[in-house]
Design an enzyme around this catalytic site. Structure first.
Site, PDB file in Angstrom:
ATOM      1  N   ASP A   1      25.803  44.664  13.373  1.00  0.00           N
ATOM      2  CA  ASP A   1      26.025  43.228  13.178  1.00  0.00           C
ATOM      3  C   ASP A   1      25.040  42.424  14.018  1.00  0.00           C
ATOM      4  O   ASP A   1      23.888  42.830  14.174  1.00  0.00           O
ATOM      5  CB  ASP A   1      27.483  42.911  13.539  1.00  0.00           C
ATOM      6  CG  ASP A   1      28.051  41.756  12.730  1.00  0.00           C
ATOM      7  OD1 ASP A   1      27.855  40.610  13.152  1.00  0.00           O
ATOM      8  OD2 ASP A   1      28.661  42.006  11.678  1.00  0.00           O
TER       9      ASP A   1
ATOM     10  N   HIS B   1      28.990  36.558  15.853  1.00  0.00           N
ATOM     11  CA  HIS B   1      29.773  37.264  14.832  1.00  0.00           C
ATOM     12  C   HIS B   1      30.117  38.689  15.271  1.00  0.00           C
ATOM     13  O   HIS B   1      31.267  39.134  15.143  1.00  0.00           O
ATOM     14  CB  HIS B   1      28.978  37.280  13.526  1.00  0.00           C
ATOM     15  CG  HIS B   1      29.750  37.759  12.342  1.00  0.00           C
ATOM     16  ND1 HIS B   1      29.593  39.013  11.812  1.00  0.00           N
ATOM     17  CD2 HIS B   1      30.680  37.147  11.573  1.00  0.00           C
ATOM     18  CE1 HIS B   1      30.388  39.164  10.768  1.00  0.00           C
ATOM     19  NE2 HIS B   1      31.057  38.041  10.602  1.00  0.00           N
TER      20      HIS B   1
ATOM     21  N   SER C   1      35.407  39.272   7.196  1.00  0.00           N
ATOM     22  CA  SER C   1      34.926  40.161   8.258  1.00  0.00           C
ATOM     23  C   SER C   1      35.934  40.229   9.393  1.00  0.00           C
ATOM     24  O   SER C   1      36.061  41.268  10.061  1.00  0.00           O
ATOM     25  CB  SER C   1      33.562  39.694   8.776  1.00  0.00           C
ATOM     26  OG  SER C   1      33.647  38.397   9.332  1.00  0.00           O
TER      27      SER C   1
END
Length: 566
Positions: free
Chosen positions: A104, A172, A494
């Site tokens: 990520d 994130h 997610s």
């Protein structure tokens, strides 16, 4: 391997090509003079000079071989009225002995969420693809790998980033890892789902500029290329193998310009890993429903064509769109500009690239048959400086008594300018790649406070009518660690995938680490989640919205015991 070849991996002067079965004669001939990096026994990446990339490259090199561009599956982040974290009980399990792997945006390793009770890191290693040095992982040749020992040394330093300069400027990756397995923080009322699992982290480098130009993605939008994600997953595989530990691999990125059947090289690679004992692959379904970026058509027996209308807003620099014709029928498409002027007719021809210009508008069309299987028809549209207004696509299907079904998808909403949408959209068949793969555990999101499905959560089925998503998990306003020692409320599929990954760490501790079910893998875990899910009495299951129901941590153990009794 010399420095000149290593340079090609990250250089904007070289394009990346994904190769499957790289040892075959045709691939060896086509890329005989190029640097080819073999990441495993089946898959390799070739690096070729940019002057070999032309407008017809999708057809020239193949639908699967041009790396796709993937965006983040997070809908929003907020900082007001943060909820308390209240992870569901799993009979005292906390993820001991299990690895959680994320590919990520990186991680803020300094955050208390990733530090154990002994004040040392809970991260086994980090591969940062953005920092090039001689410390790259063996056989991958770019980025820098940081060990647990180096991270602990950084944590003892007055300036940790001078020792291990890994950051997460977007947040994130930090949020996903923290939700899955963040350490308890009583002062901030936070605890991750599996607070004693350990982490393996890959920070993705941004996609190369030429790929963003091919797929017409705005420069400022986070975007990551498919082969870097594949390399990251292979890294997680190697670390788990070296340590002989079970691992949950969680992907919170996705791509809407995929086959929506899970048959890309990357999807099949992930599915094969997920079949290994002790490996579970969790993916985010996406946030593409109700974005008006999907059209479904089924031409009736008594009509000749379907009219598909697409609105394009003003000053749109460009976008990408994919047509998918369901087999066994073939389709012809007539394209009309907002002015009513006929632009082009696209026949069902394999390997054809058409280029049409009108004033400032450029449209490039790549036609393919039999990609990826079953003689289906795929057409990739790339619009640059498209004229404002309503574009019309007249879709003709071959006549007969068989269904004439087709789909259009626009690119991810993250990559799309506002004001571009289908006038008669369809919210189904909007699960992104790789989550539309039958071999992966696909998670969509709902609001635990209202009991409602996330308005934007992607819906199934996939184009082969396989039921997706598999399960629904909390993904709205979930408390998560955020860079610089803070917390944020996060939403999106997610987030639901990260929550599910944490629950899965409990399962692998019970089954693999403690030796009760060492065979557990993605298909087994998916089956147990489906059996144990919470289902509403007035709703039919499985369905395209909720899958098999809501993830039920308290019911998993009893289902697992029943599963083991056979």
């Amino acid at each position: 391997m010399d420095e000149a070849d290593r340079y090609k991996i990250t250089s904007e002067d070289y394009a990346d090509i994904i190769l499957e079965d790289w040892s075959n004669t045709e691939a060896a001939r086509k890329f005989s003079g190029d640097f080819v990096n073999h990441i495993n026994n089946d898959i390799a990446f070739a690096y070729i000079p940019m002057d070999r990339m032309t407008l017809d490259s999708i057809n020239k090199f193949g639908y699967y071989s041009i790396p796709g561009c993937y965006g983040l599956m997070k809908a929003e982040t907020g900082w007001e009225q943060l909820p308390d974290s209240n992870p569901d009980s799993f009979n005292g399990y906390v993820g001991n002995g299990v690895l959680l792997g994320f590919v990520d945006t990186g991680i803020d390793y300094r955050h208390p969420a990733f530090i154990g009770k002994d004040n040392t890191t809970r991260i086994v290693s980090i591969w940062d693809q953005t920092i090039n040095s001689q410390g790259y992982p063996e056989g991958l040749y770019y980025g820098t790998e940081y060990s647990r020992e180096q991270i602990n040394a950084a944590l003892q330093s007055p300036d940790p980033l001078s020792v291990v300069p890994v950051t997460d400027n977007i947040g994130h990756g930090t949020m996903m890892a923290g939700i899955a397995c963040g350490s308890q923080d009583e002062a901030n009322h936070f605890q991750g789902i599996a607070p004693e699992a350990e982490l393996v982290i890959v920070k993705l480098k941004p996609a190369k500029q030429y790929l963003k130009e091919i797929f017409i993605i705005p420069d400022e939008v986070p975007c990551y290329q498919e082969n870097d994600i594949m390399a990251g997953v292979e890294y997680l595989n190697r670390v788990a193998g070296l340590l002989n530990r079970p691992i949950v691999i969680c992907l919170g990125v996705g791509n809407n310009m995929a086959d929506h059947a899970g048959l890309r090289i990357s999807s099949r690679f992930y599915a094969s890993l997920g079949e290994k004992p002790g490996f579970v692959f969790v993916t985010a379904a996406g946030n593409e429903a109700n974005r008006r970026n999907h059209y479904y058509g089924n031409i009736a027996d008594n009509v000749t064509m379907d009219y598909v209308e697409l609105h394009v807003g003003e000053k749109n620099p460009g976008f990408m769109m994919q047509f998918w014709g369901q087999p066994p029928n073939f389709f012809w498409i007539d394209v009309y500009m907002p002015s009513g002027e006929f632009l082009v007719r696209i026949p069902p021809v394999d390997g054809q690239t058409m280029v049409e210009r009108r004033d400032n508008t450029l449209v490039v069309v790549d036609s393919m048959l039999g990609i990826p299987s079953n003689h289906n028809q795929s057409i990739i549209f790339r619009f640059r400086n498209p004229a404002e207004g309503n574009w019309t696509f007249m879709v003709f299907g071959s006549m007969g008594d068989l269904p004439r079904e087709f789909h259009f998808w626009l690119t991810l909403h993250n990559f799309l300018e506002e004001g571009t949408y289908f006038l008669n959209p369809n919210i189904y068949t909007t699960i992104v790649g790789p989550a539309n793969s039958t071999g992966l555990l696909t998670v969509t999101s709902y609001d635990i406070n209202t009991g409602k499905l996330d308005f934007y959560s992607s819906r199934g089925l996939n184009v082969d009518q396989f039921l997706k998503p598999d399960i629904t998990a909390p993904g709205i306003n979930v408390l998560a660690p955020f860079p610089d020692y803070t917390y944020a409320a996060a939403s999106g599929s997610s987030i639901a995938a990260a929550y599910t990954a944490g629950i899965t760490a409990h399962m692998l501790q019970w089954g693999v680490v403690e030796g009760r079910a060492a065979f557990l893998n993605t298909p087994h875990v998916r089956h147990i989640y489906q059996l144990s899910a919470i289902r509403e009495k007035d709703r039919d299951y499985p369905n395209e919205d909720w899958g098999y129901g809501i993830l039920n941590p308290k019911g998993i153990m009893s289902t697992m015991r029943d599963f083991m009794s056979f």
